[in-house]
Design a protein around this motif. Sequence first.
Motif, PDB file in Angstrom:
ATOM      1  N   UNK A  19       0.827  -1.201   0.000  1.00 27.55           N
ATOM      2  CA  UNK A  19       0.000   0.000   0.000  1.00 27.55           C
ATOM      3  C   UNK A  19       0.861   1.250   0.000  1.00 27.55           C
ATOM      4  N   UNK A  20       1.999   1.175   0.664  1.00 24.04           N
ATOM      5  CA  UNK A  20       2.906   2.314   0.679  1.00 24.04           C
ATOM      6  C   UNK A  20       3.465   2.622  -0.697  1.00 24.04           C
ATOM      7  N   UNK A  21       3.816   1.570  -1.431  1.00 19.02           N
ATOM      8  CA  UNK A  21       4.319   1.771  -2.788  1.00 19.02           C
ATOM      9  C   UNK A  21       3.236   2.398  -3.676  1.00 19.02           C
ATOM     10  N   UNK A  22       2.003   1.950  -3.540  1.00 20.10           N
ATOM     11  CA  UNK A  22       0.899   2.512  -4.323  1.00 20.10           C
ATOM     12  C   UNK A  22       0.707   3.978  -3.959  1.00 20.10           C
ATOM     13  N   UNK A  23       0.809   4.315  -2.692  1.00 20.97           N
ATOM     14  CA  UNK A  23       0.623   5.698  -2.271  1.00 20.97           C
ATOM     15  C   UNK A  23       1.714   6.600  -2.844  1.00 20.97           C
ATOM     16  N   UNK A  39       0.951  -0.369 -13.172  1.00 22.20           N
ATOM     17  CA  UNK A  39       2.167  -0.585 -13.951  1.00 22.20           C
ATOM     18  C   UNK A  39       3.386  -0.014 -13.238  1.00 22.20           C
ATOM     19  N   UNK A  40       3.219   1.116 -12.558  1.00 20.27           N
ATOM     20  CA  UNK A  40       4.348   1.770 -11.892  1.00 20.27           C
ATOM     21  C   UNK A  40       4.850   0.961 -10.697  1.00 20.27           C
ATOM     22  N   UNK A  41       3.959   0.280 -10.007  1.00 16.75           N
ATOM     23  CA  UNK A  41       4.380  -0.452  -8.797  1.00 16.75           C
ATOM     24  C   UNK A  41       4.503  -1.950  -9.045  1.00 16.75           C
ATOM     25  N   UNK A  42       4.129  -2.426 -10.223  1.00 15.14           N
ATOM     26  CA  UNK A  42       4.255  -3.839 -10.539  1.00 15.14           C
ATOM     27  C   UNK A  42       3.222  -4.703  -9.860  1.00 15.14           C
ATOM     28  N   UNK A  43       2.057  -4.156  -9.580  1.00 15.42           N
ATOM     29  CA  UNK A  43       0.985  -4.932  -8.955  1.00 15.42           C
ATOM     30  C   UNK A  43      -0.206  -4.979  -9.903  1.00 15.42           C
ATOM     31  N   UNK A  44      -0.961  -6.052  -9.824  1.00 19.48           N
ATOM     32  CA  UNK A  44      -2.186  -6.110 -10.619  1.00 19.48           C
ATOM     33  C   UNK A  44      -3.203  -6.988  -9.917  1.00 19.48           C
ATOM     34  N   UNK A  45      -4.419  -6.939 -10.434  1.00 19.16           N
ATOM     35  CA  UNK A  45      -5.462  -7.812  -9.925  1.00 19.16           C
ATOM     36  C   UNK A  45      -5.754  -7.610  -8.454  1.00 19.16           C
ATOM     37  N   UNK A  46      -5.922  -8.722  -7.711  1.00 14.08           N
ATOM     38  CA  UNK A  46      -6.323  -8.650  -6.304  1.00 14.08           C
ATOM     39  C   UNK A  46      -5.323  -7.883  -5.422  1.00 14.08           C
ATOM     40  N   UNK A  47      -4.006  -8.036  -5.711  1.00 18.35           N
ATOM     41  CA  UNK A  47      -3.001  -7.358  -4.886  1.00 18.35           C
ATOM     42  C   UNK A  47      -3.149  -5.843  -4.993  1.00 18.35           C
ATOM     43  N   UNK A  48      -3.356  -5.339  -6.225  1.00 14.86           N
ATOM     44  CA  UNK A  48      -3.521  -3.905  -6.405  1.00 14.86           C
ATOM     45  C   UNK A  48      -4.806  -3.439  -5.745  1.00 14.86           C
ATOM     46  N   UNK A  49      -5.885  -4.188  -5.914  1.00  8.09           N
ATOM     47  CA  UNK A  49      -7.165  -3.807  -5.319  1.00  8.09           C
ATOM     48  C   UNK A  49      -7.060  -3.747  -3.793  1.00  8.09           C
ATOM     49  N   UNK A  50      -6.365  -4.723  -3.212  1.00 11.49           N
ATOM     50  CA  UNK A  50      -6.214  -4.752  -1.753  1.00 11.49           C
ATOM     51  C   UNK A  50      -5.381  -3.574  -1.268  1.00 11.49           C
ATOM     52  N   UNK A  51      -4.271  -3.270  -1.973  1.00  8.69           N
ATOM     53  CA  UNK A  51      -3.402  -2.180  -1.555  1.00  8.69           C
ATOM     54  C   UNK A  51      -4.120  -0.844  -1.658  1.00  8.69           C
ATOM     55  N   UNK A  52      -4.829  -0.619  -2.768  1.00  8.18           N
ATOM     56  CA  UNK A  52      -5.512   0.658  -2.944  1.00  8.18           C
ATOM     57  C   UNK A  52      -6.693   0.777  -1.965  1.00  8.18           C
ATOM     58  N   UNK A  53      -7.376  -0.352  -1.746  1.00 12.50           N
ATOM     59  CA  UNK A  53      -8.471  -0.336  -0.775  1.00 12.50           C
ATOM     60  C   UNK A  53      -7.984   0.037   0.613  1.00 12.50           C
ATOM     61  N   UNK A  54      -6.757  -0.433   0.972  1.00 14.49           N
ATOM     62  CA  UNK A  54      -6.196  -0.085   2.283  1.00 14.49           C
ATOM     63  C   UNK A  54      -5.963   1.415   2.383  1.00 14.49           C
TER      64      UNK A  54
END
Length: 327
Positions: A19-23, A39-54
């Motif tokens: 979540x910190x990387x996404x922020x 694309x910038x943080x190398x996350x997709x799908x459920x991992x990205x959704x979870x990080x952004x949701x946090x």
Amino acid sequence: MTNARLGEALRLLGIDHAAGRVYLALLELAPAPLSAIAAAVGLDGPELAAAYGALVDAGLASAAEEGGEVVAPVPPTAGLEVLARHRVAEVEESRLAIGGAFESFRRQRLAAYNDHLVEVVTGEAIGPRMRRAWMSARDQIRQFESPPYFPLTGATEDALATLARGVTQRVVYSRESLEHPGHLKDAVEPCVKAGEQARVLPSVPVKLLVIDEAYALVSLSSKEADVHNTMLVVQPCGLLSALIALFEQCWQNALPLHGRTTRPGGLSPADRRLLWLLAGGAGDDVIARELGISRRTLFRRLQILMARLGAVNRFQLALQAQRSGWL
């Protein structure tokens, strides 16, 4: 603030690494499509959704508008301040919970400990407990001594044995102790001769025996000891400290009984006993009884002692006797 330091600050505020990387990417790129952030943080799908949701839950990012995927962070000044306040509140909540748990633990332990701070000993158990106390002393004994006396066989022998082991023994006797029939001759004098440091007061506040700094034996009062035959054993606590302080204060105010002489020729045991009784405030009848003499003989011996010390009255006699080491 560098990305590394901001990432560490986010971690301390409860934001995990992903979540910190996404922020951080949001701060650099937003407003931007969520796919660009992924694309910038190398996350997709459920991992990205979870990080952004946090981030949304923490108040650091805005939810994507319905039907769109452009995302943006909440301005850092507001978002991080709100998150920090939440964390402070959580920490305070935890502190209060821990404090409450500790206080509950302390009360339970203290209640269990208090059960052993003061022990009540009665009846026939008093004698053996007192003898064990004398035998357990290693450094010093402090004592207030006054009637009534528990009928303990060998009490004087126990005290003498303690002195022989090198234990310092300081005793403040009440006037009643010196007046008690036979007690001065049979108990006080032998102990003083063996090295006991003895002093006398008109009265003592309580019957007390303090063993080293370890514990004390206390009679509730002289009168109650006679009626109820009860003794308290006080373990280390504020009460024991108060009893020791009480003894030291009385010791400073008491009249010394040295049990030795500093003048050639000294005193006979009977004359020393007379002076001790006189200094303790005993009346003429008591002194005469203890010495086994008549009042006329008592007055004659007082006159002889006053002449030897140059005293013109009994007060001066007691004062000069103390200065001469006769008390």
